[in-house]
Design a protein around this motif. Structure first.
Motif, PDB file in Angstrom:
ATOM      1  N   SER A  58      44.378  48.098  44.178  1.00 50.28           N
ATOM      2  CA  SER A  58      44.292  46.675  44.496  1.00 50.28           C
ATOM      3  C   SER A  58      44.443  45.827  43.227  1.00 50.28           C
ATOM      4  O   SER A  58      45.461  45.897  42.546  1.00 50.28           O
ATOM      5  CB  SER A  58      42.973  46.394  45.223  1.00 50.28           C
ATOM      6  N   VAL A 113      48.120  44.704  44.229  1.00 50.16           N
ATOM      7  CA  VAL A 113      48.458  43.297  44.462  1.00 50.16           C
ATOM      8  C   VAL A 113      49.833  42.843  43.970  1.00 50.16           C
ATOM      9  O   VAL A 113      50.371  41.873  44.509  1.00 50.16           O
ATOM     10  CB  VAL A 113      47.380  42.364  43.867  1.00 50.16           C
ATOM     11  N   MET A 166      50.764  37.771  45.285  1.00 47.61           N
ATOM     12  CA  MET A 166      50.186  37.605  46.613  1.00 47.61           C
ATOM     13  C   MET A 166      50.378  36.194  47.168  1.00 47.61           C
ATOM     14  O   MET A 166      50.550  36.003  48.367  1.00 47.61           O
ATOM     15  CB  MET A 166      48.687  37.928  46.581  1.00 47.61           C
ATOM     16  N   SER A 201      45.378  36.805  42.867  1.00 46.28           N
ATOM     17  CA  SER A 201      46.237  36.192  43.887  1.00 46.28           C
ATOM     18  C   SER A 201      47.388  35.363  43.324  1.00 46.28           C
ATOM     19  O   SER A 201      48.432  35.232  43.977  1.00 46.28           O
ATOM     20  CB  SER A 201      45.395  35.304  44.812  1.00 46.28           C
ATOM     21  N   VAL A 253      45.951  43.533  51.588  1.00 44.66           N
ATOM     22  CA  VAL A 253      47.200  43.318  50.849  1.00 44.66           C
ATOM     23  C   VAL A 253      48.341  43.810  51.738  1.00 44.66           C
ATOM     24  O   VAL A 253      48.516  45.020  51.900  1.00 44.66           O
ATOM     25  CB  VAL A 253      47.209  44.093  49.511  1.00 44.66           C
TER      26      VAL A 253
END
Length: 352
Positions: free
Chosen positions: A171, A200, A204, A280, A306
């Protein structure tokens, strides 16, 4: 597009399922000592633990100790240039190939314990650190950015003088790995391979150049929930989308939920709040393009945190020397829920 809006919306009440379950079955949380022993015995008898973990347990003692009988295990802190102390675990033979694990938001190195034990049993040196502001590292209100996360990871690697390292990130930790490898690991010649798990990158956030991304309002909602009631928010995330426990027929583990919550609450609220922007809004397209070492990209197609089409599929396209594997039905936290599948796949890649 991300499934965050529907999953995290308060109106559907899905994320409170774990809490409601505890409230409706209070007896489960009032075990006698005899009852606890019974549960432990039952676990051992029915082999509930992942097969990879139970099979490895008999090997761990011999692998972790040297000729002197002293454990080859340590932990400590690295002080970075800005005075932040980064906590790390360092287990296994010092002359073995090191594998460095990078955890997700808002967790700690403890989230990798299943993998640490598995790779330790297979003869590797395993290292994991707590990101700044998380776990046992200093709770700081500065440097909570992907740039600094990567620099801190480099500080750990240099302090331990790790070479020929395989870096595995989950992540947000996958974003940290991508930036570390591109800016530090490859230029220094210290990295051998990389693994991005449910990660990620490249970006994102929904922008003009990334129209399929997640709207800013969703991440604003995260910040609002964290600031209003961080403890409840973390229970909701763990009992819902993170492990797919909100799916029909899911086998819910209260231990897994509470361990996620425990790790999150160990960290600092400010660092975790600022970290939402880091994971993000950081565009890591150039990081992925710069990676040349063999890289394994793994993700489940039921990742509610995600979206895999905006992550793993793009990562595999941007990294020139990549191998992609998508797991049908696996959730974001598949390293925990499906360790018996993921761990051997990781090992095969490391050995290749």
């Amino acid at each position: 597009m991300s499934m965050f809006p529907s999953v995290f919306g308060r109106e559907n009440g899905v994320l409170n399922s774990g809490v409601r379950q505890a409230e409706s079955h209070p007896a489960r949380f009032q075990m006698s000592r005899r009852g606890i022993f019974g549960v432990v015995a039952g676990v051992a008898a029915t082999a509930i633990l992942p097969a990879t973990a139970s099979a490895a347990s008999s090997q761990i003692k011999s692998v972790a100790t040297g000729m002197s009988g002293k454990p080859r295990m340590s932990s400590g802190f690295v002080k970075t240039a800005d005075g932040t102390e980064i906590y790390f675990k360092d287990w296994g033979p010092k002359d073995a190939q090191p594998i460095h694990f990078h955890h997700g938001w808002p967790l700690s190195a403890d989230d990798w314990d299943t993998q640490l034990l598995f790779f330790l049993a297979n003869g590797y040196r395993v290292v994991a650190h707590d990101r700044r502001g998380h776990g046992r590292s200093t709770q700081v209100d500065t440097g909570n950015t992907m740039d600094r996360y990567a620099a801190d990871a480099s500080a750990v690697v240099e302090h331990l003088d790790l070479r020929n390292v395989v870096h595995i990130g989950h992540s947000t930790g996958g974003g940290e790995v991508a930036r570390y490898v591109a800016r530090y690991g490859q230029p220094q010649g210290r990295v051998a391979k990389a693994v991005l798990v449910s990660s990620v990158p490249p970006l994102m956030l929904k922008t003009a150049s990334n129209p399929e991304g997640t709207p800013l309002s969703v991440f604003d909602g995260f910040r609002e929930a964290l600031a209003a009631n961080r403890s409840q928010f973390y229970l909701d995330v763990a009992s819902g989308p993170f492990y797919g426990f909100n799916r029909p027929g899911a086998k819910v583990s209260q231990g897994v939920i509470l361990n996620w919550w425990r790790q999150g609450m160990m960290g600092g609220a400010i660092a975790q709040y600022q970290g939402i922007k880091a994971f993000s809004e950081t565009d890591q397209t150039d990081d992925l393009k710069a990676i040349t070492v063999p890289t394994l990209v793994l993700q489940g197609d039921d990742d509610q945190v995600v979206p895999y089409k905006d992550a793993a599929l793009l990562q595999a396209k941007l990294i020139r020397n990549s191998t992609l594997k998508i797991y049908p039905g696996f959730p974001h936290g598949m390293l925990t829920t499906h360790a018996e599948v993921i761990n051997p796949d990781l090992l095969a890649f490391v050995k290749a």
